[in-house]
Design a protein around this motif. Sequence first.
Motif, short mmCIF file in Angstrom:
data_model
loop_
_atom_site.label_atom_id
_atom_site.label_comp_id
_atom_site.label_asym_id
_atom_site.label_seq_id
_atom_site.Cartn_x
_atom_site.Cartn_y
_atom_site.Cartn_z
N ARG A 71 2.76 0.89 6.43
CA ARG A 71 4.00 1.66 6.32
C ARG A 71 4.45 2.22 7.66
NH1 ARG A 71 3.84 5.64 1.00
NH2 ARG A 71 3.94 4.02 -0.63
N GLU A 72 3.52 2.77 8.40
CA GLU A 72 3.87 3.47 9.64
C GLU A 72 4.01 2.53 10.84
OE1 GLU A 72 4.70 6.49 10.24
OE2 GLU A 72 4.15 7.63 8.45
N LEU A 73 3.24 1.45 10.85
CA LEU A 73 3.23 0.60 12.03
C LEU A 73 3.67 -0.83 11.77
CD1 LEU A 73 -0.19 1.71 13.61
CD2 LEU A 73 2.10 2.61 14.10
N GLY A 74 3.65 -1.25 10.53
CA GLY A 74 3.94 -2.65 10.22
C GLY A 74 5.40 -2.92 9.96
N GLY A 75 5.68 -4.15 9.57
CA GLY A 75 7.05 -4.58 9.35
C GLY A 75 7.48 -4.53 7.90
N HIS A 76 6.57 -4.14 6.99
CA HIS A 76 6.93 -4.07 5.58
C HIS A 76 6.94 -2.61 5.14
CE1 HIS A 76 6.78 -4.68 1.20
NE2 HIS A 76 7.36 -5.83 1.47
N PRO A 77 7.98 -2.18 4.44
CA PRO A 77 8.12 -0.75 4.13
C PRO A 77 6.99 -0.17 3.30
CG PRO A 77 10.19 -1.88 3.82
CD PRO A 77 9.17 -2.95 4.05
N ASP A 78 6.62 -0.84 2.21
CA ASP A 78 5.58 -0.31 1.32
C ASP A 78 4.39 -1.26 1.36
OD1 ASP A 78 4.02 0.91 -0.55
OD2 ASP A 78 5.59 1.12 -2.04
N GLY A 79 3.33 -0.84 2.03
CA GLY A 79 2.21 -1.74 2.29
C GLY A 79 1.19 -1.85 1.19
N PHE A 80 1.41 -1.21 0.04
CA PHE A 80 0.35 -1.14 -0.96
C PHE A 80 0.01 -2.49 -1.59
CE2 PHE A 80 0.54 3.45 -0.77
CZ PHE A 80 -0.79 3.77 -1.00
N ALA A 81 1.00 -3.31 -1.88
CA ALA A 81 0.69 -4.61 -2.49
C ALA A 81 -0.15 -5.46 -1.55
CB ALA A 81 1.99 -5.33 -2.85
N PHE A 82 0.19 -5.46 -0.29
CA PHE A 82 -0.59 -6.22 0.69
C PHE A 82 -1.99 -5.63 0.85
CE2 PHE A 82 3.86 -6.88 1.76
CZ PHE A 82 3.92 -8.26 1.83
N ALA A 83 -2.08 -4.31 0.86
CA ALA A 83 -3.39 -3.67 0.99
C ALA A 83 -4.28 -4.01 -0.20
CB ALA A 83 -3.21 -2.16 1.10
N VAL A 84 -3.70 -4.03 -1.39
CA VAL A 84 -4.49 -4.38 -2.58
C VAL A 84 -5.03 -5.78 -2.47
CG1 VAL A 84 -4.31 -4.88 -5.06
CG2 VAL A 84 -3.35 -2.77 -4.15
N LEU A 85 -4.20 -6.74 -2.09
CA LEU A 85 -4.65 -8.12 -2.00
C LEU A 85 -5.72 -8.29 -0.92
CD1 LEU A 85 -1.27 -10.04 -2.44
CD2 LEU A 85 -3.03 -9.54 -4.15
N MET A 86 -5.58 -7.59 0.20
CA MET A 86 -6.61 -7.64 1.25
C MET A 86 -7.95 -7.13 0.74
SD MET A 86 -4.58 -6.28 4.63
CE MET A 86 -3.00 -6.95 5.11
N LEU A 87 -7.92 -6.00 0.06
CA LEU A 87 -9.18 -5.43 -0.43
C LEU A 87 -9.71 -6.18 -1.64
CD1 LEU A 87 -10.75 -3.05 0.83
CD2 LEU A 87 -8.39 -3.24 1.61
N ASN A 88 -8.83 -6.82 -2.43
CA ASN A 88 -9.32 -7.72 -3.48
C ASN A 88 -10.21 -8.80 -2.87
OD1 ASN A 88 -6.30 -7.85 -5.58
ND2 ASN A 88 -7.96 -6.37 -5.52
N ALA A 89 -9.74 -9.37 -1.75
CA ALA A 89 -10.51 -10.43 -1.09
C ALA A 89 -11.83 -9.91 -0.55
CB ALA A 89 -9.68 -11.05 0.04
N ALA A 90 -11.85 -8.63 -0.15
CA ALA A 90 -13.06 -8.06 0.44
C ALA A 90 -14.01 -7.48 -0.60
CB ALA A 90 -12.67 -6.95 1.42
N ALA A 91 -13.60 -7.40 -1.86
CA ALA A 91 -14.42 -6.73 -2.88
C ALA A 91 -15.82 -7.33 -3.03
CB ALA A 91 -13.69 -6.74 -4.23
#
Length: 321
Positions: A288-308
């Motif tokens: 949200r603060e540094l990236g190009g997408h306004p709401d980063g939660f969907a991307f964050a969820v998918l990243m951490l899904n992969a890391a689970a």
Amino acid sequence: MATQTTPRIMGEVLLASIPAAAVMVWLFGVGILLNTGAALLAALLAEALGAHARGQSPRVAVSDGSVWVTALLIGITLPPVLPWWIPALAGALAILLGKQVYGGLGQNVFNPAMVGYVAVVLAFPQATGLWPAPDPGLTAAIPSGEALSYFLTGTLAPLADAMTHATPLDKLATDGLAALMDDDERMAGLVATGAWTWKGLALILGGAFLIARGTIDWRLPAGVIVGTALTAAIFQFTGGAPVSFHLLSGATLLVAIFIASDPVTAPADAAARWAYAIGIGIIAIIIRELGGHPDGFAFAVLMLNAAAPLLDYIFRRMGER
């Protein structure tokens, strides 16, 4: 406590989501229901076709309630003024790419609703980035007739066109905090005490029900909120948006309570769940603060899904020492 079967769990999640869905319809209009209906029909068809292709019973596949949960989550995360094919595509891709390709319910690596949501956000960034502002009087933002007309035809009426605009998160991402506050002085009041607070309270009510029932692990929503708040506090200290803004805007509470708490895509180990959930909050705020997408939660969820699975492995090894 009654046996926690899949249909029972999904039924309780649907019940818990009703207050938030009702508030969304109250604030934004019938478009929320139209999105949900389109996503549901497409998701049910995709589920039936996927099950049939894998030699399973389509009737059994669509009867466990998971498709309904996925469709509702898509319906309340997408803007309420969209043509029907966007939520329908999100529903179909959520099931086909987020669930069926992995073998069906319980086998999926990624949260299906987030797969469908991210797919259409990337494919239709302009359409999915425009939301009507909640009316200060807490009435539906877009008239039902105009929402239905655009849903069916894809032609936006002048009134609806004038009322749709970039969200506060979009403005924060593109123009910074100062521009956001200058552009809409009501934003702070809406976030702190107005329309968005009603949505937040409805989500918290649903989360409290699920935690009390033992349907979700409290560590997961708590971890997302902790990770979000701590990271937002760091950015606020350096001139970023207030912590309250990040907690109440966008998908923060929805993800914390209804997405991150998905037991299939979260780690099984208790300590790993803390790391997983806190990581979602941290990465989302960084985006949200540094990236190009306004709401980063969907991307964050998918990243951490992969890391689970890796988090489970690491923390279990640590526990054995």
